[in-house]
Design a protein around this motif. Sequence first.
Motif, PDB file in Angstrom:
ATOM      1  N   GLY A 115      -4.837 -10.609   8.717  1.00 36.38           N
ATOM      2  CA  GLY A 115      -5.162  -9.209   8.950  1.00 36.38           C
ATOM      3  C   GLY A 115      -6.551  -8.833   8.473  1.00 36.38           C
ATOM      4  O   GLY A 115      -7.270  -8.070   9.136  1.00 36.38           O
ATOM      5  N   TYR A 116      -6.965  -9.392   7.341  1.00 32.48           N
ATOM      6  CA  TYR A 116      -8.259  -9.025   6.763  1.00 32.48           C
ATOM      7  C   TYR A 116      -9.415  -9.466   7.649  1.00 32.48           C
ATOM      8  O   TYR A 116     -10.349  -8.696   7.914  1.00 32.48           O
ATOM      9  CB  TYR A 116      -8.399  -9.633   5.371  1.00 32.48           C
ATOM     10  CG  TYR A 116      -9.609  -9.114   4.616  1.00 32.48           C
ATOM     11  CD1 TYR A 116      -9.519  -7.940   3.878  1.00 32.48           C
ATOM     12  CD2 TYR A 116     -10.826  -9.788   4.652  1.00 32.48           C
ATOM     13  CE1 TYR A 116     -10.626  -7.444   3.183  1.00 32.48           C
ATOM     14  CE2 TYR A 116     -11.941  -9.302   3.969  1.00 32.48           C
ATOM     15  CZ  TYR A 116     -11.834  -8.128   3.237  1.00 32.48           C
ATOM     16  OH  TYR A 116     -12.929  -7.633   2.569  1.00 32.48           O
ATOM     17  N   CYS A 238      -0.428  -6.398   8.219  1.00 32.55           N
ATOM     18  CA  CYS A 238      -0.808  -4.980   8.213  1.00 32.55           C
ATOM     19  C   CYS A 238      -1.515  -4.612   6.913  1.00 32.55           C
ATOM     20  O   CYS A 238      -2.495  -3.852   6.914  1.00 32.55           O
ATOM     21  CB  CYS A 238       0.420  -4.104   8.402  1.00 32.55           C
ATOM     22  SG  CYS A 238       1.295  -4.373   9.942  1.00 32.55           S
ATOM     23  N   ILE A 239      -1.014  -5.143   5.802  1.00 33.32           N
ATOM     24  CA  ILE A 239      -1.658  -4.879   4.505  1.00 33.32           C
ATOM     25  C   ILE A 239      -3.064  -5.460   4.490  1.00 33.32           C
ATOM     26  O   ILE A 239      -3.999  -4.852   3.944  1.00 33.32           O
ATOM     27  CB  ILE A 239      -0.804  -5.456   3.365  1.00 33.32           C
ATOM     28  CG1 ILE A 239       0.494  -4.650   3.213  1.00 33.32           C
ATOM     29  CG2 ILE A 239      -1.576  -5.464   2.049  1.00 33.32           C
ATOM     30  CD1 ILE A 239       1.472  -5.222   2.216  1.00 33.32           C
ATOM     31  N   GLY A 240      -3.244  -6.639   5.091  1.00 34.45           N
ATOM     32  CA  GLY A 240      -4.573  -7.233   5.173  1.00 34.45           C
ATOM     33  C   GLY A 240      -5.538  -6.366   5.959  1.00 34.45           C
ATOM     34  O   GLY A 240      -6.717  -6.207   5.584  1.00 34.45           O
ATOM     35  N   ILE A 241      -5.061  -5.783   7.071  1.00 37.68           N
ATOM     36  CA  ILE A 241      -5.907  -4.894   7.864  1.00 37.68           C
ATOM     37  C   ILE A 241      -6.276  -3.649   7.060  1.00 37.68           C
ATOM     38  O   ILE A 241      -7.437  -3.211   7.042  1.00 37.68           O
ATOM     39  CB  ILE A 241      -5.181  -4.496   9.163  1.00 37.68           C
ATOM     40  CG1 ILE A 241      -4.991  -5.728  10.060  1.00 37.68           C
ATOM     41  CG2 ILE A 241      -5.952  -3.417   9.912  1.00 37.68           C
ATOM     42  CD1 ILE A 241      -4.143  -5.476  11.286  1.00 37.68           C
ATOM     43  N   LEU A 242      -5.293  -3.077   6.362  1.00 34.15           N
ATOM     44  CA  LEU A 242      -5.574  -1.914   5.520  1.00 34.15           C
ATOM     45  C   LEU A 242      -6.558  -2.251   4.398  1.00 34.15           C
ATOM     46  O   LEU A 242      -7.440  -1.457   4.066  1.00 34.15           O
ATOM     47  CB  LEU A 242      -4.277  -1.372   4.924  1.00 34.15           C
ATOM     48  CG  LEU A 242      -3.489  -0.365   5.760  1.00 34.15           C
ATOM     49  CD1 LEU A 242      -2.247   0.076   5.007  1.00 34.15           C
ATOM     50  CD2 LEU A 242      -4.341   0.833   6.131  1.00 34.15           C
ATOM     51  N   ALA A 243      -6.405  -3.439   3.831  1.00 29.46           N
ATOM     52  CA  ALA A 243      -7.325  -3.860   2.770  1.00 29.46           C
ATOM     53  C   ALA A 243      -8.756  -3.937   3.302  1.00 29.46           C
ATOM     54  O   ALA A 243      -9.714  -3.572   2.598  1.00 29.46           O
ATOM     55  CB  ALA A 243      -6.893  -5.222   2.222  1.00 29.46           C
ATOM     56  N   ALA A 244      -8.907  -4.407   4.550  1.00 28.99           N
ATOM     57  CA  ALA A 244     -10.240  -4.469   5.158  1.00 28.99           C
ATOM     58  C   ALA A 244     -10.819  -3.071   5.348  1.00 28.99           C
ATOM     59  O   ALA A 244     -12.026  -2.847   5.143  1.00 28.99           O
ATOM     60  CB  ALA A 244     -10.172  -5.202   6.497  1.00 28.99           C
ATOM     61  N   SER A 385       0.773   3.889   9.678  1.00 25.16           N
ATOM     62  CA  SER A 385       1.955   3.924  10.544  1.00 25.16           C
ATOM     63  C   SER A 385       2.503   2.531  10.761  1.00 25.16           C
ATOM     64  O   SER A 385       3.725   2.311  10.765  1.00 25.16           O
ATOM     65  CB  SER A 385       1.599   4.562  11.892  1.00 25.16           C
ATOM     66  OG  SER A 385       1.128   5.877  11.733  1.00 25.16           O
ATOM     67  N   ASN A 386       1.603   1.579  10.923  1.00 25.45           N
ATOM     68  CA  ASN A 386       2.015   0.188  11.138  1.00 25.45           C
ATOM     69  C   ASN A 386       2.719  -0.376   9.911  1.00 25.45           C
ATOM     70  O   ASN A 386       3.773  -1.020  10.016  1.00 25.45           O
ATOM     71  CB  ASN A 386       0.784  -0.654  11.482  1.00 25.45           C
ATOM     72  CG  ASN A 386       1.132  -1.883  12.287  1.00 25.45           C
ATOM     73  OD1 ASN A 386       2.287  -2.160  12.584  1.00 25.45           O
ATOM     74  ND2 ASN A 386       0.132  -2.659  12.638  1.00 25.45           N
ATOM     75  N   VAL A 387       2.150  -0.124   8.736  1.00 26.47           N
ATOM     76  CA  VAL A 387       2.756  -0.615   7.493  1.00 26.47           C
ATOM     77  C   VAL A 387       4.115   0.037   7.265  1.00 26.47           C
ATOM     78  O   VAL A 387       5.098  -0.628   6.921  1.00 26.47           O
ATOM     79  CB  VAL A 387       1.826  -0.351   6.291  1.00 26.47           C
ATOM     80  CG1 VAL A 387       2.538  -0.647   4.976  1.00 26.47           C
ATOM     81  CG2 VAL A 387       0.565  -1.195   6.398  1.00 26.47           C
ATOM     82  N   PHE A 388       4.199   1.352   7.497  1.00 30.96           N
ATOM     83  CA  PHE A 388       5.446   2.078   7.285  1.00 30.96           C
ATOM     84  C   PHE A 388       6.547   1.560   8.213  1.00 30.96           C
ATOM     85  O   PHE A 388       7.677   1.296   7.789  1.00 30.96           O
ATOM     86  CB  PHE A 388       5.225   3.576   7.513  1.00 30.96           C
ATOM     87  CG  PHE A 388       6.465   4.414   7.355  1.00 30.96           C
ATOM     88  CD1 PHE A 388       7.048   4.587   6.109  1.00 30.96           C
ATOM     89  CD2 PHE A 388       7.042   5.028   8.459  1.00 30.96           C
ATOM     90  CE1 PHE A 388       8.194   5.357   5.959  1.00 30.96           C
ATOM     91  CE2 PHE A 388       8.194   5.795   8.320  1.00 30.96           C
ATOM     92  CZ  PHE A 388       8.770   5.964   7.068  1.00 30.96           C
TER      93      PHE A 388
END
Length: 541
Positions: A115-116, A238-244, A385-388
């Motif tokens: 994701g990152y 999803c967490i990796g994308i949010l971290a980015a 929304s994706n993570v939730f």
Amino acid sequence: MEGALIGAKGGVDLGFELRSRARVLGGFRKTDGVLMAERRSWCGGSMRRSLGFGVEMARLQAVGSVFRPRGKIGIVRAEASDDLESVNPGRHQTKSSGTVLPFVGVACLGAILFGYHLGVVNGALEYLSRDLGIAENTVLQGWVVSTTLAGATVGSFTGGALADKFGRTKTFLLDAIPLAVGAFLSATAQNVQSMMIGRLLAGIGIGISSAIVPLYISEISPTEIRGALGSVNQLFICIGILAALVAGLPLAGNPLWWRTMFGIAVIPSILLALGMAISPESPRWLLQQGKLSQAEASIRTLYGKERVAEVMHDLQAGIQGSTEQDAGWFDLFSKRYWKVVSVGAALFLFQQLAGINAVVYYSTSVFRSAGITSDVAASALVGASNVFGTTIASSLMDRQGRKSLLITSFTGMAASMLLLSLSFTWKVLAPYSGTLAVVGTVLYVLSFSLGAGPVPALLLPEIFASRIRAKAVALSLGMHWVSNFVIGLYFLSVVNKFGISKVYLGFATVCLLAVLYIAGNVVETKGRSLEEIERALNPAV
């Protein structure tokens, strides 16, 4: 694939007798070479029910038993319309002293990097383009983005072959090399050529990760929580994308921060290598290689010494009487395997053609039409929304089942796409078009994350026979990356030609076709061990 549902005690003769009865009583019928079955299982024990990821992890760690499939099996697709039922004998339950959670966590570092690396370029592209002198060259900027997808396509095909040859943990160790080197080259690039090489290597790394993370998790997870643990893979992506996205926040005040953003990815790459160096190998792969003592040691670590005999019995029953070697690539297209392999490829094709990446690409413009001008706010809302949704899916996976979540997910996506399409065309909705567009986008992402996102990567390692599992997963993920690349390349051109409303209407149609396909071709795997599923879908020929 030969084998049978054999009780805790009994010899070869008894196993043969039970195997014959299981084929009659279990309700498995052959239709055009395809065996479809559905199992509705029940797992005892007190568990906390919560949507929070931390609580879910606590719930998973509290599960005591490793394998306890019970319940009845009903026909999903058969020549006869009558449902047949069979009840597997319950097994003696003993408390397990092993745990798989730390090793699932290590594997999920690969999902975070997945994701990152996909998300990090979105915020950094404008700033790195200035530094590397390509601010006016949109073609080169596009290649900086898409080179990763090209590398991921190569990596996804390579990962399956490496996992079969060297094992799952050693493949992770090899995978850490392009992940770390790619991140380092991207962070230190002084020209666009170096940046593209770094992005290509990072892409190869995440392509391999996309194949082996769900494969490894599915093969080491206990049956009753395999769905929840498998969906954790998508959650960490999803967490990796949010971290980015979070990593890009300092860019406004420090234009050179983009180098740090890329360099951060070196750390989890190193941690992945260190963690996998001490993680147990997949017992299934070890047993296929004839390494019995090592398989027992791996089971002892994962499930505890109390479960060694039971789990070894299950694994041996799964390959009993089979002397077949791992399948070659051409075997995937044989009459024996093609129909189940085509299900895997179709699920990922539907996943991408349903428009998830297009919605993400276009979400900023949609939100701007509703008065939300912050790109970060728009991206964060989609990511949250994706993570939730994925967190909810992880709590439902082993209760509702994979197939029902897929159908619910694609149905919700179709409705959301229809809402998005109408918000752009119906004049009566014009005063509310911005709000409806935001609501439709968020509902679409939520629906996607409930099933279409996490289920394919979880379901495929479950339905593929052990001798084709790694390569078949790799082939299916290759379909994912190719379709992802094509959509990213041509989406805006198609929108300019036909208009966003018609494109969204096309996505809604794809979602409805996916519902029909899943209803007729996808098997429910909830509560069934990988060996049971393999015997049902891939009988010996």
